[in-house]
Write a protein that holds these residues in place. Structure first.
Motif, PDB file in Angstrom:
ATOM      1  N   ALA A 142       0.844  -1.195   0.000  1.00 17.39           N
ATOM      2  CA  ALA A 142       0.000   0.000   0.000  1.00 17.39           C
ATOM      3  C   ALA A 142       0.880   1.246   0.000  1.00 17.39           C
ATOM      4  O   ALA A 142       2.052   1.192   0.388  1.00 17.39           O
ATOM      5  N   PRO A 143       0.364   2.380  -0.433  1.00 19.46           N
ATOM      6  CA  PRO A 143       1.158   3.617  -0.421  1.00 19.46           C
ATOM      7  C   PRO A 143       1.768   3.868   0.963  1.00 19.46           C
ATOM      8  O   PRO A 143       1.077   3.791   1.983  1.00 19.46           O
ATOM      9  N   GLY A 144       3.066   4.133   0.971  1.00 17.32           N
ATOM     10  CA  GLY A 144       3.754   4.416   2.226  1.00 17.32           C
ATOM     11  C   GLY A 144       4.292   3.200   2.943  1.00 17.32           C
ATOM     12  O   GLY A 144       5.067   3.333   3.894  1.00 17.32           O
ATOM     13  N   VAL A 145       3.909   2.003   2.500  1.00 20.93           N
ATOM     14  CA  VAL A 145       4.341   0.770   3.160  1.00 20.93           C
ATOM     15  C   VAL A 145       5.620   0.254   2.519  1.00 20.93           C
ATOM     16  O   VAL A 145       5.731   0.190   1.292  1.00 20.93           O
ATOM     17  N   LEU A 146       6.594  -0.125   3.357  1.00 20.65           N
ATOM     18  CA  LEU A 146       7.825  -0.760   2.904  1.00 20.65           C
ATOM     19  C   LEU A 146       7.929  -2.108   3.607  1.00 20.65           C
ATOM     20  O   LEU A 146       7.969  -2.161   4.834  1.00 20.65           O
ATOM     21  N   HIS A 147       7.949  -3.192   2.849  1.00 17.88           N
ATOM     22  CA  HIS A 147       7.993  -4.518   3.443  1.00 17.88           C
ATOM     23  C   HIS A 147       9.370  -4.791   4.045  1.00 17.88           C
ATOM     24  O   HIS A 147      10.404  -4.614   3.404  1.00 17.88           O
ATOM     25  N   LYS A 148       9.352  -5.247   5.285  1.00 14.94           N
ATOM     26  CA  LYS A 148      10.586  -5.590   5.986  1.00 14.94           C
ATOM     27  C   LYS A 148      10.870  -7.078   5.862  1.00 14.94           C
ATOM     28  O   LYS A 148       9.975  -7.880   5.561  1.00 14.94           O
ATOM     29  N   GLU A 149      12.126  -7.438   6.120  1.00 10.75           N
ATOM     30  CA  GLU A 149      12.498  -8.845   6.153  1.00 10.75           C
ATOM     31  C   GLU A 149      11.619  -9.573   7.170  1.00 10.75           C
ATOM     32  O   GLU A 149      11.424  -9.105   8.291  1.00 10.75           O
ATOM     33  N   GLY A 150      11.086 -10.717   6.767  1.00  7.74           N
ATOM     34  CA  GLY A 150      10.276 -11.498   7.694  1.00  7.74           C
ATOM     35  C   GLY A 150       8.805 -11.131   7.714  1.00  7.74           C
ATOM     36  O   GLY A 150       8.029 -11.764   8.440  1.00  7.74           O
ATOM     37  N   ASP A 151       8.387 -10.135   6.942  1.00  9.78           N
ATOM     38  CA  ASP A 151       6.958  -9.824   6.856  1.00  9.78           C
ATOM     39  C   ASP A 151       6.207 -11.013   6.246  1.00  9.78           C
ATOM     40  O   ASP A 151       6.797 -11.825   5.516  1.00  9.78           O
ATOM     41  N   PRO A 152       4.908 -11.139   6.534  1.00  9.39           N
ATOM     42  CA  PRO A 152       4.142 -12.273   5.991  1.00  9.39           C
ATOM     43  C   PRO A 152       4.108 -12.276   4.463  1.00  9.39           C
ATOM     44  O   PRO A 152       4.096 -11.219   3.829  1.00  9.39           O
ATOM     45  N   PRO A 290      -4.091  -9.863 -14.826  1.00 15.98           N
ATOM     46  CA  PRO A 290      -4.407 -10.448 -13.524  1.00 15.98           C
ATOM     47  C   PRO A 290      -3.170 -11.125 -12.928  1.00 15.98           C
ATOM     48  O   PRO A 290      -2.396 -11.760 -13.635  1.00 15.98           O
ATOM     49  N   GLY A 291      -2.988 -10.973 -11.619  1.00 14.94           N
ATOM     50  CA  GLY A 291      -1.820 -11.559 -10.967  1.00 14.94           C
ATOM     51  C   GLY A 291      -0.663 -10.602 -10.820  1.00 14.94           C
ATOM     52  O   GLY A 291       0.352 -10.946 -10.233  1.00 14.94           O
ATOM     53  N   HIS A 292      -0.813  -9.385 -11.366  1.00 18.99           N
ATOM     54  CA  HIS A 292       0.225  -8.376 -11.218  1.00 18.99           C
ATOM     55  C   HIS A 292      -0.200  -7.357 -10.169  1.00 18.99           C
ATOM     56  O   HIS A 292      -1.387  -7.128  -9.938  1.00 18.99           O
ATOM     57  N   ASP A 293       0.764  -6.726  -9.557  1.00 16.97           N
ATOM     58  CA  ASP A 293       0.493  -5.791  -8.472  1.00 16.97           C
ATOM     59  C   ASP A 293       0.925  -4.387  -8.874  1.00 16.97           C
ATOM     60  O   ASP A 293       1.923  -4.198  -9.582  1.00 16.97           O
ATOM     61  N   LEU A 294       0.177  -3.395  -8.379  1.00 19.51           N
ATOM     62  CA  LEU A 294       0.424  -2.021  -8.773  1.00 19.51           C
ATOM     63  C   LEU A 294       1.717  -1.482  -8.177  1.00 19.51           C
ATOM     64  O   LEU A 294       2.446  -0.728  -8.823  1.00 19.51           O
ATOM     65  N   ARG A 295       2.014  -1.863  -6.946  1.00 16.34           N
ATOM     66  CA  ARG A 295       3.189  -1.293  -6.269  1.00 16.34           C
ATOM     67  C   ARG A 295       3.879  -2.368  -5.438  1.00 16.34           C
ATOM     68  O   ARG A 295       3.229  -3.125  -4.708  1.00 16.34           O
ATOM     69  N   TYR A 296       5.207  -2.442  -5.573  1.00 14.08           N
ATOM     70  CA  TYR A 296       6.041  -3.243  -4.685  1.00 14.08           C
ATOM     71  C   TYR A 296       6.993  -2.304  -3.957  1.00 14.08           C
ATOM     72  O   TYR A 296       7.452  -1.306  -4.531  1.00 14.08           O
TER      73      TYR A 296
END
Length: 335
Positions: A142-152, A290-296
């Motif tokens: 989501a906007p503003g979210v940065l996935h960290k190591e170990g996130d689900p 389908p199967g693609h994501d808007l933001r990583y």
């Protein structure tokens, strides 16, 4: 004696940049395992960087989904490091047919881990086993979210699911057998000799031909998708840096580009370097792909705190890469 490293998928795009970096930055010997699929482009990349005939490089053709032959194991010899980069990676192809991705990315990872464990226990202790994974295992950010190591994990396509499966297998070998596994997550990588089906060479090819470029956007077709792009040489530098650090079995580290760039801005930058106009159309990414994501997005704090930062910025890297592609147009052709 110099150390010896096994790089799976070493004829591929990111891995050949890593091989080149190892040869320039160390005195190590390099063993390459590669199946030579369409994505490998044969030995063209290794020949292009003038390492195919290098006495420090051994290239072996093998399918990682099967246990390697006695001859392959003999020629591989004793290795100090394994960097597992062989994988099926094209999301569109995984959506069309997931089976090759399961064979390569899950079963293939199991085979490579099993060989590494056998070496580690019976022949020569490994200093590190690196599993090269992807941001896509975490799904959209989501906007503003940065996935960290170990996130689900939240996989949204078969490619991501198979890479997550490989990660879990690597973690199991770290936890069960204490294999010195390190898992890296990387974002969208670009650079010289990238397959023309990927976004940057594909955009350049269409711009040069005066064709319309499709830019994936949100449902309103006003917000283009975005990524943190990183040059393959920066990835190679980060990998070598990590091999020299002390890490725990099963530890994860994100390798992240310096800035977030939306795909329309990226396409405009490519067209600008090429000196051409950009014809484009924003389309709803869920409807069209389908199967693609808007933001990583990944959080790169951990690697930065360890002391590594990219030696070259995004725009400089992109400009040099696009100019290189213009000077070497054969790499824009699918052969």
């Amino acid at each position: 004696m110099p150390e010896r490293i096994l790089v799976t998928g070493g004829c591929g795009f990111v891995a050949h940049h890593f091989v080149e970096h190892i040869l320039k930055a160390t005195d190590w010997e390099v063993v390459i395992w590669d199946k030579l699929t369409y994505a490998s482009c044969g030995f063209d990349r290794l020949q292009d960087i003038q390492c195919f005939d290098d006495k420090r490089v051994t290239v072996l053709t093998t399918d990682i989904a099967a246990w390697p032959s006695d001859g392959v194991l003999k020629e591989t010899g004793l290795v100090d490091y394994v960097v597992h980069m062989a994988a099926e990676t094209h999301v569109d192809r995984s959506i069309e047919d997931a089976a090759p991705f399961v064979l390569s990315n899950v079963l293939g990872t199991l085979r490579v881990l099993s060989v590494a464990r056998w070496y580690h226990v019976n022949r020569h202790p490994l200093s590190r086993f690196v599993y090269f994974s992807t941001d896509e295992v975490f799904g959209p950010a989501a906007p503003g979210v940065l996935h960290k190591e170990g996130d689900p994990y939240h996989c949204t396509n078969p490619y991501a699911a198979t890479k997550a499966g490989g990660e879990q297998m690597a973690l199991a070998f770290a936890n069960c057998y204490r294999l010195p596994v390190l898992i890296t997550h990387c974002m969208n990588v670009f650079g010289e000799r990238q397959h023309p089906e990927k976004f940057i060479p594909m955009v350049l090819k269409k711009v040069l031909a005066g064709e319309e470029v499709t830019i994936h956007a949100d449902a309103t077709c006003t917000v283009p998708g975005s990524r943190f792009y990183i040059h393959a040489r920066n990835v190679a530098g980060a990998l070598l840096f990590l091999l020299e650090q002390e890490t725990e079995p099963g530890e994860m580290v994100n390798i992240v580009g310096q800035q977030e760039v939306d795909n329309l801005t990226l396409a405009r930058l490519i067209a600008k370097v090429a000196g051409k106009d950009l014809k484009y159309k924003l389309v709803d990414f869920h409807s069209s792909r389908p199967g693609h994501d808007l933001r990583y997005a990944l959080d790169g704090t951990k690697l930065a705190r360890m002391g590594w930062s990219p030696p070259m910025g995004f725009e400089e890297s992109l400009t040099k890469t696009v100019q290189w592609m213009l000077d070497h147009p054969r790499w824009l052709r699918e052969e």
